[in-house]
Design a protein around this motif. Sequence first.
Motif, PDB file in Angstrom:
ATOM      1  N   SER A  75       0.833  -1.201   0.000  1.00 29.86           N
ATOM      2  CA  SER A  75       0.000   0.000   0.000  1.00 29.86           C
ATOM      3  C   SER A  75       0.865   1.247   0.000  1.00 29.86           C
ATOM      4  O   SER A  75       1.993   1.250   0.495  1.00 29.86           O
ATOM      5  CB  SER A  75      -0.899   0.015   1.248  1.00 29.86           C
ATOM      6  N   VAL A  76       0.339   2.295  -0.586  1.00 27.75           N
ATOM      7  CA  VAL A  76       0.929   3.631  -0.521  1.00 27.75           C
ATOM      8  C   VAL A  76      -0.240   4.554  -0.217  1.00 27.75           C
ATOM      9  O   VAL A  76      -0.871   5.115  -1.109  1.00 27.75           O
ATOM     10  CB  VAL A  76       1.608   4.030  -1.851  1.00 27.75           C
ATOM     11  N   GLY A 209       0.445   8.476   3.855  1.00 30.33           N
ATOM     12  CA  GLY A 209       0.161   8.429   5.277  1.00 30.33           C
ATOM     13  C   GLY A 209       0.587   7.150   5.960  1.00 30.33           C
ATOM     14  O   GLY A 209       0.601   7.074   7.190  1.00 30.33           O
ATOM     15  N   GLY A 210       0.935   6.135   5.170  1.00 31.94           N
ATOM     16  CA  GLY A 210       1.355   4.859   5.729  1.00 31.94           C
ATOM     17  C   GLY A 210       1.592   3.866   4.610  1.00 31.94           C
ATOM     18  O   GLY A 210       1.161   4.080   3.465  1.00 31.94           O
ATOM     19  N   GLN A 211       2.280   2.773   4.930  1.00 30.55           N
ATOM     20  CA  GLN A 211       2.601   1.761   3.930  1.00 30.55           C
ATOM     21  C   GLN A 211       2.686   0.383   4.590  1.00 30.55           C
ATOM     22  O   GLN A 211       3.081   0.274   5.754  1.00 30.55           O
ATOM     23  CB  GLN A 211       3.946   2.060   3.254  1.00 30.55           C
ATOM     24  N   ALA A 212       2.349  -0.636   3.829  1.00 33.03           N
ATOM     25  CA  ALA A 212       2.466  -2.003   4.324  1.00 33.03           C
ATOM     26  C   ALA A 212       2.365  -2.978   3.160  1.00 33.03           C
ATOM     27  O   ALA A 212       1.682  -2.699   2.162  1.00 33.03           O
ATOM     28  CB  ALA A 212       1.373  -2.306   5.346  1.00 33.03           C
ATOM     29  N   ALA A 229       5.501  -2.553   8.924  1.00 35.30           N
ATOM     30  CA  ALA A 229       4.470  -1.656   8.393  1.00 35.30           C
ATOM     31  C   ALA A 229       4.789  -0.258   8.915  1.00 35.30           C
ATOM     32  O   ALA A 229       5.320  -0.111  10.025  1.00 35.30           O
ATOM     33  CB  ALA A 229       3.081  -2.090   8.870  1.00 35.30           C
ATOM     34  N   TRP A 230       4.482   0.762   8.125  1.00 31.35           N
ATOM     35  CA  TRP A 230       4.810   2.139   8.497  1.00 31.35           C
ATOM     36  C   TRP A 230       3.539   2.950   8.734  1.00 31.35           C
ATOM     37  O   TRP A 230       2.594   2.886   7.942  1.00 31.35           O
ATOM     38  CB  TRP A 230       5.616   2.819   7.391  1.00 31.35           C
ATOM     39  N   GLU A 249      -2.965  -0.391   8.418  1.00 25.91           N
ATOM     40  CA  GLU A 249      -1.753  -0.924   7.786  1.00 25.91           C
ATOM     41  C   GLU A 249      -1.491  -2.366   8.208  1.00 25.91           C
ATOM     42  O   GLU A 249      -1.102  -3.200   7.377  1.00 25.91           O
ATOM     43  CB  GLU A 249      -0.545  -0.039   8.121  1.00 25.91           C
ATOM     44  N   THR A 250      -1.680  -2.693   9.479  1.00 33.19           N
ATOM     45  CA  THR A 250      -1.516  -4.089   9.890  1.00 33.19           C
ATOM     46  C   THR A 250      -2.622  -4.958   9.296  1.00 33.19           C
ATOM     47  O   THR A 250      -2.426  -6.155   9.072  1.00 33.19           O
ATOM     48  CB  THR A 250      -1.474  -4.215  11.416  1.00 33.19           C
ATOM     49  N   GLY A 251      -3.782  -4.343   9.012  1.00 36.87           N
ATOM     50  CA  GLY A 251      -4.831  -5.056   8.287  1.00 36.87           C
ATOM     51  C   GLY A 251      -4.361  -5.472   6.903  1.00 36.87           C
ATOM     52  O   GLY A 251      -4.675  -6.570   6.427  1.00 36.87           O
ATOM     53  N   HIS A 252      -3.579  -4.598   6.246  1.00 37.59           N
ATOM     54  CA  HIS A 252      -2.982  -4.992   4.957  1.00 37.59           C
ATOM     55  C   HIS A 252      -2.027  -6.165   5.147  1.00 37.59           C
ATOM     56  O   HIS A 252      -2.030  -7.113   4.350  1.00 37.59           O
ATOM     57  CB  HIS A 252      -2.231  -3.807   4.348  1.00 37.59           C
ATOM     58  N   ASN A 253      -1.178  -6.103   6.176  1.00 32.94           N
ATOM     59  CA  ASN A 253      -0.286  -7.241   6.453  1.00 32.94           C
ATOM     60  C   ASN A 253      -1.068  -8.531   6.595  1.00 32.94           C
ATOM     61  O   ASN A 253      -0.587  -9.611   6.237  1.00 32.94           O
ATOM     62  CB  ASN A 253       0.496  -6.998   7.740  1.00 32.94           C
TER      63      ASN A 253
END
Length: 448
Positions: A75-76, A209-212, A229-230, A249-253
């Motif tokens: 994600s970006v 705003g975050g990445q994962a 994750a960021w 973001e941890t949901g993406h993980n």
Amino acid sequence: MSLPARATGVAAAAAAAALVLLIPAPAQSAPEGSRSLDSVSPIVLSALNGIPVAKVNQLARGDHFELDQSSRIRSVEKKHAPTTSTLSSALDVPPGVDVFKLHSRQGSNRTIYLDFTGHSVEGTAWNGGARIDAPPYDADNDPTTYNDTEREAIYQAFLAISEDYRSFDVDVTTEEPAADRITRSGTSDQVYGTRAVITPKDVTNCGCGGQAYIGTFDEASRHAHYQPAWAYADGGYDGKAIAEIVSHETGHNLGLGHDGQTTGVEYYAGHTNWAPIMGVGYSQPVTQWSKGEYTNANNTEDDLAVIPANGAPTLADDFPNDPGSAAEISDNTPVTGIVSTDADVDVFAVQHAGGTLTATAVPAVFAPDLDVKLTVRDATGSVVATVDPPVRRVSTNEAAGLDASFSQNLAAGRYTFQVEGTGAGNPATNGYSGYATLGQFTLTVDAG
């Protein structure tokens, strides 16, 4: 190019490998993260990322996912501006509590580590393997210390994220674990998780705003390569806003995509008092996992099924669900339980000497996902009362009516109290169903 262990089925893996040979590998000199998902066959991306082709296509329709040099999806995130709001009653850090030693389920084999203290990585999939130095979370331009406001934000973020993951067997913690409690060495290693770094610096210069990475929580091949994750958050983010980024973001993980709308909205901001965690929930007091029950949802994946399938198991039921075998509780002694699924009900019993019988069931103290319904029955099983107050907004951080209270003059006898999650309004337009009203509650009964 070999397939990761996440790809399932020997035949499927072999077929995908053959397809990979038909598509030129990206040049190693290409800028990291410069390619869109539609530059590689969905079938190949499905095999490489261990997710269904339909999900690849769903992710590709959004603008905030990209491919790294190995065609792994990450994600970006769009940088949403959080709407901060003061709670109607301040939630301070309790005396004696160390905000860097918090645990939601200590001893679990799965971990989500909330890293507020700074972190460095090198040789990972981020930034082409170049060294990244992420500074500590900082809201007062002094990264060497944590003032009361910063500690309060850390405490509140921990509470909110813990509630989002309360129905799963995972320890959300602010205490740095040993490396082997995060990293997974192979399929036989059942102790693993993810690190979420909360930092004010956009460490990959993504302007986001975050990445994962998608679906790497239980990655059995090169797990550390896709960490962490960021979550990019500074003093403009209160505890709940930080939690919205980290849970997302941890949901993406854990394999989840974005919750948007078919009208072209990638991040659904919710309605009335509710928003999906995988949308954007800054402006809503109740945020929950979702299966796309709102109008024009573009993602109907079952979050509560995807998360366990990617490494965070659903908790086993903790209390009986039948009034006949209800857990006996003591007068005026609070009992804490967890509603872990939509079907989960927890039932408790007391002996009442006659007179006023009072009960209160409250969800978690900060940013609860659980909307409580309380059902009171007598010894014959007849319903004495069902309590489910309407939900109303107090602020962007708080909703009233998620608790349930009962008080009535009753004859002597055995009474049971059933606690469960419930919905509010119409999930399509102005509310939510009971699907993901899950989390911790505390029940206190005063039998006089």
